[in-house]
Structure formats: structure tokens, C-alpha cells
Write a protein that holds these residues in place. Sequence first.
Motif, PDB file in Angstrom:
ATOM      1  N   UNK A  21      43.131  41.175  49.807  1.00 27.11           N
ATOM      2  CA  UNK A  21      42.940  41.934  51.044  1.00 27.11           C
ATOM      3  C   UNK A  21      41.452  42.069  51.365  1.00 27.11           C
ATOM      4  N   UNK A  22      40.638  42.333  50.358  1.00 27.99           N
ATOM      5  CA  UNK A  22      39.192  42.467  50.558  1.00 27.99           C
ATOM      6  C   UNK A  22      38.590  41.170  51.090  1.00 27.99           C
ATOM      7  N   UNK A  23      39.061  40.039  50.595  1.00 30.82           N
ATOM      8  CA  UNK A  23      38.568  38.751  51.080  1.00 30.82           C
ATOM      9  C   UNK A  23      38.892  38.570  52.561  1.00 30.82           C
ATOM     10  N   UNK A  24      40.086  38.999  52.967  1.00 35.52           N
ATOM     11  CA  UNK A  24      40.474  38.897  54.376  1.00 35.52           C
ATOM     12  C   UNK A  24      39.602  39.809  55.238  1.00 35.52           C
ATOM     13  N   UNK A  25      39.350  41.025  54.740  1.00 29.45           N
ATOM     14  CA  UNK A  25      38.503  41.939  55.503  1.00 29.45           C
ATOM     15  C   UNK A  25      37.050  41.451  55.544  1.00 29.45           C
ATOM     16  N   UNK A  70      41.766  47.885  41.234  1.00 33.43           N
ATOM     17  CA  UNK A  70      42.275  46.877  42.173  1.00 33.43           C
ATOM     18  C   UNK A  70      43.027  45.772  41.449  1.00 33.43           C
ATOM     19  N   UNK A  71      44.141  45.387  42.047  1.00 38.07           N
ATOM     20  CA  UNK A  71      44.931  44.254  41.560  1.00 38.07           C
ATOM     21  C   UNK A  71      44.540  43.025  42.376  1.00 38.07           C
ATOM     22  N   UNK A  72      45.195  41.912  42.101  1.00 42.42           N
ATOM     23  CA  UNK A  72      44.943  40.696  42.873  1.00 42.42           C
ATOM     24  C   UNK A  72      45.220  40.909  44.361  1.00 42.42           C
TER      25      UNK A  72
END
Length: 151
Positions: free
Chosen positions: A100-104, A93-95
Motif C-alpha cells: 500500500x505504501x508503494x502505491x501511495x 507493517x505486513x507485506x
Amino acid sequence: METKINRNPAESSREAALARKSVVDMLKECVEGLLYPSESDERLKVIDWQADHQAPFNTILFRKYIGLPATERVETMPWEKFFDVVLNKQDWWTDNEIERAEKFATIKKIMEENLTELEYLRAGRVEIEAYLIGKDADGKWKGLKTLIIES
């Protein structure tokens, strides 16, 4: 002796505005520009069904509600599975994927805190319509829809 906390009026009004937002409004803000990863990254759409059918939202009712024939494949999965691909961090995973994970994670929290009887339903074989839905405080079905490509 009691200590009074002086709150910034702008901060208090912002908190009040957030408290008044519906789950649909919160989800719409969160999905803006967000793509669900699969073989073809797809946008998320917010579901705002006014139906108040009793849970579970079974496959027969689901087919009827989205207009699927009886021959179309429908499966139900644990609702948390919807988030596996976007929340289980990978070494590569990149930044961008981390953001995206934080948003999900925010979306998952909104759904957990504002919806009950969460369900994950998938229709199709290769091009899969994926629905993550739950009941709001008024007993109406709300949630997300996306397209997942699995070949």
C-alpha cells in the motif's frame, strides 16, 4: 562513432501512451482498489474540478465549492501530511501495508510532478472529508478525496 539504441516499438508506444495520460487518468489507475487507513478504511476518489480559481484554495472558497455551511469546521494542513499515515513505515507493517505504501508513493510522485500549489483541506470533526488538491497545467484543480474517521 555513435551507437544507436534500438528500441522495442512496443516499449516506445507504451511510453508514449503514458506521456499522453492526464493526471486524472493516472490517479484513477493508482487508486483502483486502494483504501486510505483510518478507523474506517475508505476508498479514494479522484477530484476533477474544472474551476480555475486562484490559489490558495482558501477555506471560504472550499466551503462554497463542496457545499459546506459556515459553521462546519475546515482546516488546512501541509499537503505532505496527507501521506504521513501511509508512508511512514511502522514495525508492525505486513507485506500488505508495504505494498500500500508503494502505491501511495506513486500517487505522491504523480501529484508532485503534475500538479502545482498542492493543498490539503479537511472538513468535519469525527467524520472528516479530506481533500488533497492541486492545479494542473491548465490551471484546473485536480486531486483526491477520502473520508477519514477520527474519534
